[in-house]
Design a protein around this motif. Structure first.
Motif, short mmCIF file in Angstrom:
data_model
loop_
_atom_site.label_atom_id
_atom_site.label_comp_id
_atom_site.label_asym_id
_atom_site.label_seq_id
_atom_site.Cartn_x
_atom_site.Cartn_y
_atom_site.Cartn_z
N ALA A 3 31.81 44.36 40.92
CA ALA A 3 31.92 43.49 39.75
C ALA A 3 32.65 44.18 38.60
CB ALA A 3 30.54 43.05 39.29
N GLY A 4 32.36 45.45 38.34
CA GLY A 4 33.03 46.17 37.26
C GLY A 4 34.53 46.26 37.48
N ARG A 5 34.93 46.46 38.76
CA ARG A 5 36.34 46.54 39.07
C ARG A 5 37.02 45.19 38.88
NH1 ARG A 5 38.96 47.39 44.71
NH2 ARG A 5 41.11 47.36 44.10
N VAL A 6 36.33 44.10 39.25
CA VAL A 6 36.88 42.77 39.04
C VAL A 6 37.14 42.56 37.56
CG1 VAL A 6 36.38 40.30 39.12
CG2 VAL A 6 35.82 41.72 41.08
N GLY A 7 36.17 42.90 36.70
CA GLY A 7 36.33 42.73 35.26
C GLY A 7 37.47 43.55 34.71
N ALA A 8 37.59 44.80 35.16
CA ALA A 8 38.67 45.67 34.69
C ALA A 8 40.02 45.11 35.09
CB ALA A 8 38.49 47.08 35.23
N VAL A 9 40.13 44.60 36.33
CA VAL A 9 41.39 44.03 36.79
C VAL A 9 41.73 42.78 35.99
CG1 VAL A 9 42.51 42.86 38.74
CG2 VAL A 9 41.26 44.99 39.11
N ILE A 10 40.74 41.91 35.75
CA ILE A 10 40.98 40.68 35.00
C ILE A 10 41.45 41.00 33.58
CG2 ILE A 10 39.89 38.63 34.01
CD1 ILE A 10 40.29 38.47 37.05
N VAL A 11 40.75 41.91 32.89
CA VAL A 11 41.14 42.26 31.53
C VAL A 11 42.52 42.88 31.51
CG1 VAL A 11 40.63 43.78 29.58
CG2 VAL A 11 38.81 42.45 30.61
N ALA A 12 42.83 43.76 32.47
CA ALA A 12 44.15 44.39 32.52
C ALA A 12 45.23 43.35 32.75
CB ALA A 12 44.19 45.45 33.63
N VAL A 13 45.01 42.43 33.67
CA VAL A 13 46.00 41.40 33.97
C VAL A 13 46.19 40.48 32.78
CG1 VAL A 13 46.43 39.35 35.37
CG2 VAL A 13 45.70 41.46 36.45
N LEU A 14 45.10 40.01 32.19
CA LEU A 14 45.21 39.07 31.08
C LEU A 14 45.73 39.74 29.82
CD1 LEU A 14 41.94 37.06 31.66
CD2 LEU A 14 44.27 36.44 32.30
N GLY A 15 45.56 41.02 29.70
CA GLY A 15 46.06 41.74 28.54
C GLY A 15 47.55 41.96 28.57
N THR A 16 48.19 41.71 29.73
CA THR A 16 49.62 41.97 29.84
C THR A 16 50.43 40.77 30.29
OG1 THR A 16 49.35 42.72 32.12
CG2 THR A 16 49.23 44.40 30.38
N SER A 17 49.81 39.62 30.44
CA SER A 17 50.57 38.48 30.95
C SER A 17 50.37 37.26 30.08
CB SER A 17 50.09 38.19 32.39
OG SER A 17 48.73 37.80 32.36
N GLY A 18 50.83 36.12 30.56
CA GLY A 18 50.60 34.86 29.87
C GLY A 18 49.13 34.50 29.99
N ARG A 46 48.59 33.93 36.01
CA ARG A 46 48.84 34.48 37.34
C ARG A 46 48.36 35.93 37.38
NH1 ARG A 46 53.82 31.33 36.77
NH2 ARG A 46 53.58 29.62 38.22
N ALA A 47 47.78 36.30 38.51
CA ALA A 47 47.28 37.67 38.67
C ALA A 47 47.35 38.04 40.14
CB ALA A 47 45.85 37.76 38.17
N GLN A 48 47.31 39.34 40.40
CA GLN A 48 47.25 39.82 41.77
C GLN A 48 45.93 40.56 41.93
OE1 GLN A 48 49.78 43.02 43.67
NE2 GLN A 48 50.75 41.16 44.47
N LEU A 49 45.06 40.00 42.76
CA LEU A 49 43.77 40.62 43.04
C LEU A 49 43.70 40.90 44.53
CD1 LEU A 49 41.36 38.42 40.90
CD2 LEU A 49 42.12 40.74 40.43
N ASP A 50 43.34 42.13 44.88
CA ASP A 50 43.26 42.54 46.28
C ASP A 50 44.57 42.27 47.01
OD1 ASP A 50 40.61 43.43 46.00
OD2 ASP A 50 39.84 41.41 46.40
N GLY A 51 45.70 42.42 46.30
CA GLY A 51 47.01 42.25 46.91
C GLY A 51 47.44 40.81 47.11
#
Length: 197
Positions: A3-18, A46-51
């Protein structure tokens, strides 16, 4: 994926995209945006999760997401978009996974309004900007992604499907200063604003 990794990925993706979300059904109102403070009700990007490329939607009400192991997680967000009259802005998002301590993305940005199109770019104003169509529905501003453009205005990507839903904040928030004297001060003000939401 934890769960922590999911949150970190989501914040990282949303912090750099539309950013963006939510279907709103009502008669469109006149779309207008101005300097001020807005709550981010939902975002879809748009995001890339688990490739895997996918569209991620997060809202204040919570969004369910299934990770690569089949585990279901609930993502919630609180956010603020502060637009300054000089074209500078700050976008802060706090994303929580399964009720855990949220990860926070707080970034400086630039904005411009051209008719009913809103352009959101990085702090330098020289990088890629996302162009959104501004619509007003049910008392909210809905920014529908159109395209990504470079500094010369040439289309370099497709932003269709991305969306940001904003709620205008009451006058007591809109009247607060948007001027920033330091990154620390800006971070404190954003945290106070997120807490006040």
């Amino acid at each position: 994926m934890a769960a922590g990794r999911v949150g970190a990925v989501i914040v990282a993706v949303l912090g750099t995209s539309g950013f963006a979300c939510a279907h709103l059904g009502s008669r469109p109102e006149k779309p207008t945006m101005a300097a001020g403070k807005y709550a981010v009700e939902s975002i879809r990007s748009r995001a890339q999760l688990d490739g895997i490329d996918q569209v991620i939607e997060i809202s204040e009400q919570g969004t369910k997401l299934v990770d690569s192991n089949g585990a279901e997680h609930v993502l919630t967000e609180r956010g603020a978009l502060v637009l300054s009259e000089d074209g500078a802005c700050r976008l802060a998002l706090a994303v929580s996974v399964d009720g855990e301590e949220p990860g926070v993305s707080d970034r400086a940005c630039t904005w411009q309004l051209q008719g009913d199109q809103f352009l959101l770019g990085d702090a330098s104003g020289t990088g890629t900007r996302t162009v959104y169509q501004v619509k007003r529905a049910a008392g909210r501003l809905v920014l529908e992604g159109i395209s990504d453009v470079d500094a010369k205005g040439s289309i370099v990507g497709d932003a269709t499907g991305e969306r940001i839903v904003l709620v205008e904040r009451p006058a007591e928030y809109a009247n607060r200063s948007v001027d920033r004297t330091s990154e620390e001060q800006a971070a404190r003000e954003i945290q106070e604003y997120l807490h006040d939401l």
